[in-house]
Design an enzyme around this catalytic site. Structure first.
Site, PDB file in Angstrom:
ATOM      1  N   HIS A 102       0.842  -1.240  -0.028  1.00  0.00           N
ATOM      2  CA  HIS A 102      -0.021   0.011  -0.058  1.00  0.00           C
ATOM      3  C   HIS A 102       0.766   1.412  -0.017  1.00  0.00           C
ATOM      4  O   HIS A 102       1.926   1.445   0.796  1.00  0.00           O
ATOM      5  CB  HIS A 102      -1.086   0.120   1.354  1.00  0.00           C
ATOM      6  CG  HIS A 102      -1.941  -0.913   1.147  1.00  0.00           C
ATOM      7  ND1 HIS A 102      -3.094  -0.446   0.652  1.00  0.00           N
ATOM      8  CD2 HIS A 102      -2.088  -2.240   1.254  1.00  0.00           C
ATOM      9  CE1 HIS A 102      -3.957  -1.591   0.778  1.00  0.00           C
ATOM     10  NE2 HIS A 102      -3.220  -2.522   0.876  1.00  0.00           N
ATOM     11  N   TYR A 154      -8.449   7.360   7.429  1.00  0.00           N
ATOM     12  CA  TYR A 154      -8.379   8.061   8.586  1.00  0.00           C
ATOM     13  C   TYR A 154      -9.667   9.037   8.469  1.00  0.00           C
ATOM     14  O   TYR A 154      -9.390   9.947   7.664  1.00  0.00           O
ATOM     15  CB  TYR A 154      -7.185   8.830   8.897  1.00  0.00           C
ATOM     16  CG  TYR A 154      -6.060   7.850   8.945  1.00  0.00           C
ATOM     17  CD1 TYR A 154      -5.579   7.236   9.948  1.00  0.00           C
ATOM     18  CD2 TYR A 154      -5.088   7.849   7.791  1.00  0.00           C
ATOM     19  CE1 TYR A 154      -4.505   6.504  10.369  1.00  0.00           C
ATOM     20  CE2 TYR A 154      -3.951   6.736   7.842  1.00  0.00           C
ATOM     21  CZ  TYR A 154      -3.686   6.246   9.054  1.00  0.00           C
ATOM     22  OH  TYR A 154      -2.673   5.484   9.257  1.00  0.00           O
ATOM     23  N   PRO A 169      -0.711   3.482  18.518  1.00  0.00           N
ATOM     24  CA  PRO A 169      -0.862   2.849  17.279  1.00  0.00           C
ATOM     25  C   PRO A 169      -1.286   3.755  16.148  1.00  0.00           C
ATOM     26  O   PRO A 169      -1.276   3.392  14.985  1.00  0.00           O
ATOM     27  CB  PRO A 169      -2.000   1.777  17.461  1.00  0.00           C
ATOM     28  CG  PRO A 169      -2.716   2.008  18.903  1.00  0.00           C
ATOM     29  CD  PRO A 169      -1.812   3.096  19.264  1.00  0.00           C
ATOM     30  N   LYS A 199       3.555   2.062  14.190  1.00  0.00           N
ATOM     31  CA  LYS A 199       5.006   2.253  14.352  1.00  0.00           C
ATOM     32  C   LYS A 199       5.775   1.085  15.330  1.00  0.00           C
ATOM     33  O   LYS A 199       6.707   0.688  15.299  1.00  0.00           O
ATOM     34  CB  LYS A 199       5.755   3.644  14.852  1.00  0.00           C
ATOM     35  CG  LYS A 199       5.557   4.706  13.906  1.00  0.00           C
ATOM     36  CD  LYS A 199       6.510   4.501  12.586  1.00  0.00           C
ATOM     37  CE  LYS A 199       6.072   5.532  11.724  1.00  0.00           C
ATOM     38  NZ  LYS A 199       6.763   5.512  10.398  1.00  0.00           N
ATOM     39  N   TYR A 214       5.680   8.692   7.592  1.00  0.00           N
ATOM     40  CA  TYR A 214       4.590   7.260   7.761  1.00  0.00           C
ATOM     41  C   TYR A 214       5.182   6.125   6.968  1.00  0.00           C
ATOM     42  O   TYR A 214       5.118   5.089   7.908  1.00  0.00           O
ATOM     43  CB  TYR A 214       3.320   7.856   6.875  1.00  0.00           C
ATOM     44  CG  TYR A 214       2.160   6.810   7.027  1.00  0.00           C
ATOM     45  CD1 TYR A 214       1.674   6.630   8.246  1.00  0.00           C
ATOM     46  CD2 TYR A 214       1.499   6.482   5.927  1.00  0.00           C
ATOM     47  CE1 TYR A 214       0.485   5.947   8.244  1.00  0.00           C
ATOM     48  CE2 TYR A 214       0.376   5.927   5.717  1.00  0.00           C
ATOM     49  CZ  TYR A 214      -0.128   5.527   7.061  1.00  0.00           C
ATOM     50  OH  TYR A 214      -1.292   4.698   7.243  1.00  0.00           O
TER      51      TYR A 214
HETATM   52  P1  RFL Z   1       5.318  -8.168  22.028  1.00  0.00           P
HETATM   53  O1  RFL Z   1       4.678  -8.624  20.890  1.00  0.00           O
HETATM   54  O2  RFL Z   1       4.472  -7.806  23.329  1.00  0.00           O
HETATM   55  O3  RFL Z   1       5.889  -9.561  22.812  1.00  0.00           O
HETATM   56  C1  RFL Z   1       6.357  -9.799  24.042  1.00  0.00           C
HETATM   57  C2  RFL Z   1       6.706 -11.167  24.251  1.00  0.00           C
HETATM   58  O4  RFL Z   1       7.010 -11.441  25.610  1.00  0.00           O
HETATM   59  C3  RFL Z   1       6.146 -12.628  26.226  1.00  0.00           C
HETATM   60  N1  RFL Z   1       6.202 -12.123  27.822  1.00  0.00           N
HETATM   61  C4  RFL Z   1       7.063 -12.999  28.584  1.00  0.00           C
HETATM   62  N2  RFL Z   1       7.700 -14.263  28.225  1.00  0.00           N
HETATM   63  C5  RFL Z   1       8.303 -14.663  29.385  1.00  0.00           C
HETATM   64  N3  RFL Z   1       8.252 -14.202  30.642  1.00  0.00           N
HETATM   65  C6  RFL Z   1       7.811 -13.058  30.898  1.00  0.00           C
HETATM   66  N4  RFL Z   1       7.440 -12.463  32.289  1.00  0.00           N
HETATM   67  C7  RFL Z   1       6.856 -12.416  29.814  1.00  0.00           C
HETATM   68  N5  RFL Z   1       6.161 -11.427  29.585  1.00  0.00           N
HETATM   69  C8  RFL Z   1       5.750 -11.111  28.501  1.00  0.00           C
HETATM   70  C9  RFL Z   1       4.716 -12.334  25.830  1.00  0.00           C
HETATM   71  O5  RFL Z   1       3.827 -13.361  26.027  1.00  0.00           O
HETATM   72  C10 RFL Z   1       4.817 -11.856  24.344  1.00  0.00           C
HETATM   73  O6  RFL Z   1       4.941 -12.997  23.545  1.00  0.00           O
HETATM   74  O7  RFL Z   1       6.572  -7.167  22.144  1.00  0.00           O
HETATM   75  P2  RFL Z   1       7.433  -7.095  20.899  1.00  0.00           P
HETATM   76  O8  RFL Z   1       8.492  -8.255  20.473  1.00  0.00           O
HETATM   77  O9  RFL Z   1       8.332  -5.766  21.330  1.00  0.00           O
HETATM   78  O10 RFL Z   1       6.619  -6.419  19.643  1.00  0.00           O
HETATM   79  C11 RFL Z   1       5.912  -5.069  19.793  1.00  0.00           C
HETATM   80  C12 RFL Z   1       4.691  -5.311  18.999  1.00  0.00           C
HETATM   81  O11 RFL Z   1       4.050  -6.466  19.444  1.00  0.00           O
HETATM   82  C13 RFL Z   1       3.955  -3.969  19.057  1.00  0.00           C
HETATM   83  O12 RFL Z   1       4.636  -3.004  19.016  1.00  0.00           O
HETATM   84  C14 RFL Z   1       2.740  -3.768  17.901  1.00  0.00           C
HETATM   85  O13 RFL Z   1       1.765  -4.648  17.997  1.00  0.00           O
HETATM   86  C15 RFL Z   1       1.925  -2.430  18.097  1.00  0.00           C
HETATM   87  N6  RFL Z   1       1.138  -2.376  17.037  1.00  0.00           N
HETATM   88  C16 RFL Z   1       1.286  -1.971  15.724  1.00  0.00           C
HETATM   89  N7  RFL Z   1       2.723  -1.672  15.423  1.00  0.00           N
HETATM   90  C17 RFL Z   1       3.025  -1.587  14.039  1.00  0.00           C
HETATM   91  O14 RFL Z   1       4.201  -1.471  13.838  1.00  0.00           O
HETATM   92  N8  RFL Z   1       2.047  -1.656  12.949  1.00  0.00           N
HETATM   93  C18 RFL Z   1       0.559  -1.699  13.411  1.00  0.00           C
HETATM   94  O15 RFL Z   1      -0.022  -1.656  12.521  1.00  0.00           O
HETATM   95  C19 RFL Z   1       0.421  -1.812  14.702  1.00  0.00           C
HETATM   96  N9  RFL Z   1      -1.026  -1.904  14.918  1.00  0.00           N
HETATM   97  C20 RFL Z   1      -0.388  -2.425  17.206  1.00  0.00           C
HETATM   98  C21 RFL Z   1      -1.424  -2.306  16.380  1.00  0.00           C
HETATM   99  C22 RFL Z   1      -0.551  -2.697  18.893  1.00  0.00           C
HETATM  100  C23 RFL Z   1      -1.930  -2.677  19.133  1.00  0.00           C
HETATM  101  N10 RFL Z   1      -2.396  -3.127  20.307  1.00  0.00           N
HETATM  102  C24 RFL Z   1      -2.804  -4.152  20.800  1.00  0.00           C
HETATM  103  C25 RFL Z   1      -1.814  -1.994  21.158  1.00  0.00           C
HETATM  104  C26 RFL Z   1      -2.711  -2.303  16.747  1.00  0.00           C
HETATM  105  C27 RFL Z   1      -3.018  -2.512  18.084  1.00  0.00           C
HETATM  106  C28 RFL Z   1      -4.414  -2.826  18.301  1.00  0.00           C
END
Ligand code: RFL
Length: 384
Positions: free
Chosen positions: A68, A198, A291, A295, A381
């Site tokens: 996109h 948006y 979000p 990023k 972006y």
């Molecule tokens: P994660 O994905 O949270 O993974 C962390 C992992 O650690 C585990 N964990 C443990 N394991 C062992 N012992 C413990 N004590 C532990 N505590 C936790 C967890 O089970 C998990 O598996 O972190 P990481 O790897 O830093 O990745 C970050 C991303 O997940 C996050 O930034 C994104 O999801 C944010 N986000 C978006 N980011 C984008 O770049 N593009 C997007 O379009 C986007 N859309 C979003 C989003 C986040 C959203 N939410 C849920 C806030 C949309 C939403 C709705």
């Protein structure tokens, strides 16, 4: 190397370290099925895909993801497209759900013989300032286990244990509550659009995000401290129809069963520095971002790349330059993204102060009308 957390950050780091011949163990609290089916992000930047491609981790993504380069802003019932790809070197986003990224990374890591322990509990860090830190945990079948390592990577998200193991005062934490809440909705509904939408509406922001041919994500700005219980499915669709509506157009919103509804509190958090002794934080463990600019996962992948390069240089030649610069290198990109995200938050939301709402709308109108503002948007972006 001990890596806590098997999200995009920990798994990318694990794969890159294995490719460099550095032994590592990944500890994950959830089951494999849980992490491979948890829907979150869906938009990956060009440079993150290039990094995954260089490491042979993007084969399925390149086959299946949609690309996109245009998004749409709706204001006062009129649609305005911004072709951000042509404004920024032809770079595009890849729409590929986060759980698919995780699935690919787990498979690549396991297929290369990587050691990953699912379902662990009670993870604890020991001696992070010493030359031989250690991790202890309870395995999924109840055994007490220990790993002595040279470095620990804290990739366990915002609520994990690693950041909390750093003594108070050793790091500085910057937090900001944006005073805005979203209702985030995931539905089994094919997208009603080919581009992210948006919409700025007098009742608040609405967004239509793309995930796959059968599932879409939507966002609605809701009053602070609102609850999911206030939003039965019919109200969600009615509000989306109203806020996304176009004048003089037969555009309609395709509806479907809602499979997830949650309230997201818009907040930002950054830790400085992102390391303490031999513990290196990455991804959401070190910083969270709203979000709005999509990023979070992209920053997590960047941290993993920078840390893997630094550890590889240290492992191969005892070169500590990359490790010493790790935090500063990552934070430069993190703060750039935070500034952009704040810029978008202000532009797209209704504020309780009408004056501020009108300023936000003026910013959006300037973006639509002005090449230089659209250029700023495009660069931040899809890049930088
Ligand atoms: P994660 O994905 O949270 O993974 C962390 C992992 O650690 C585990 N964990 C443990 N394991 C062992 N012992 C413990 N004590 C532990 N505590 C936790 C967890 O089970 C998990 O598996 O972190 P990481 O790897 O830093 O990745 C970050 C991303 O997940 C996050 O930034 C994104 O999801 C944010 N986000 C978006 N980011 C984008 O770049 N593009 C997007 O379009 C986007 N859309 C979003 C989003 C986040 C959203 N939410 C849920 C806030 C949309 C939403 C709705």
């Amino acid at each position: 190397m001990g890596i806590v957390g098997a999200g995009p950050a920990g798994l990318t780091l694990g794969n890159l370290l294995r490719q460099a011949g550095i032994p590592c163990v990944v500890l994950e609290r959830g089951t494999r099925e849980h992490i491979e089916t948890r829907p979150r992000a869906g938009v990956i930047e060009h440079r993150a895909v290039q990094m995954l491609t260089r490491h042979g981790l993007a084969d399925r993504l390149l086959r299946e993801a949609d690309r996109h380069g245009v998004c749409e802003f709706r204001v006062e019932g009129r649609a305005h497209e911004v072709d951000y790809s042509s404004l920024y070197d032809g770079q595009t986003h890849y729409v590929y759900p986060q759980q698919e990224v995780v699935k690919d990374l787990v498979r690549a890591y396991v297929n290369s013989g990587g050691d990953i322990r699912f379902g662990v509990a009670d993870v604890a860090l020991h001696g992070i300032r010493s030359a031989e830190p250690a991790l202890t945990w309870t395995s999924a079948d109840g055994r007490e286990e220990r790993l002595d390592c040279s470095f620990i990577a804290g990739a366990d998200g915002f609520h994990g244990v690693t950041r909390r193991s750093i003594p108070a005062g050793a790091i500085q934490e910057f937090s900001h509550q944006h005073g805005i809440e979203w209702l985030s909705v995931l539905a089994e509904a094919p997208p009603s659009t080919h581009k992210v939408i948006y919409a700025l509406h007098p009742d608040g922001f609405a967004g239509h995000m793309l995930r796959s041919a059968t599932v879409s994500r939507y966002y609605l700005q809701v009053p602070v401290e609102d609850t999911v219980e206030n939003w039965p499915d019919e109200r969600v669709w009615a509000e989306l129809r109203k806020r996304l509506a176009l004048r003089d157009s037969d555009w309609t919103l395709t509806e479907g069963p809602i499979i997830e509804k949650r309230i997201l509190d818009m907040r930002s958090h950054v830790v400085e520095p992102m390391n303490h002794g031999n513990l290196y934080l990455l991804g959401d463990a070190a910083h969270i971002i709203t979000p709005v600019g999509a990023k979070g996962m992209n920053l997590a992948l960047h941290d993993a790349e920078v840390l893997a390069e630094a550890l590889t240089a240290y492992h191969r030649a005892g070169d500590e330059t990359g490790l010493a610069a790790y935090s500063e290198t990552c934070l430069r990109r993190v703060w750039r993204a935070q500034e952009f995200s704040q810029w978008m938050v202000f532009m797209l939301h209704r504020s309780p102060e009408p004056f501020l709402s009108r300023l936000g709308q003026a910013r959006l109108e300037h973006l639509i009308a002005s090449g230089s503002s659209a250029g700023y948007f495009a660069q931040n972006y899809v890049g930088p």
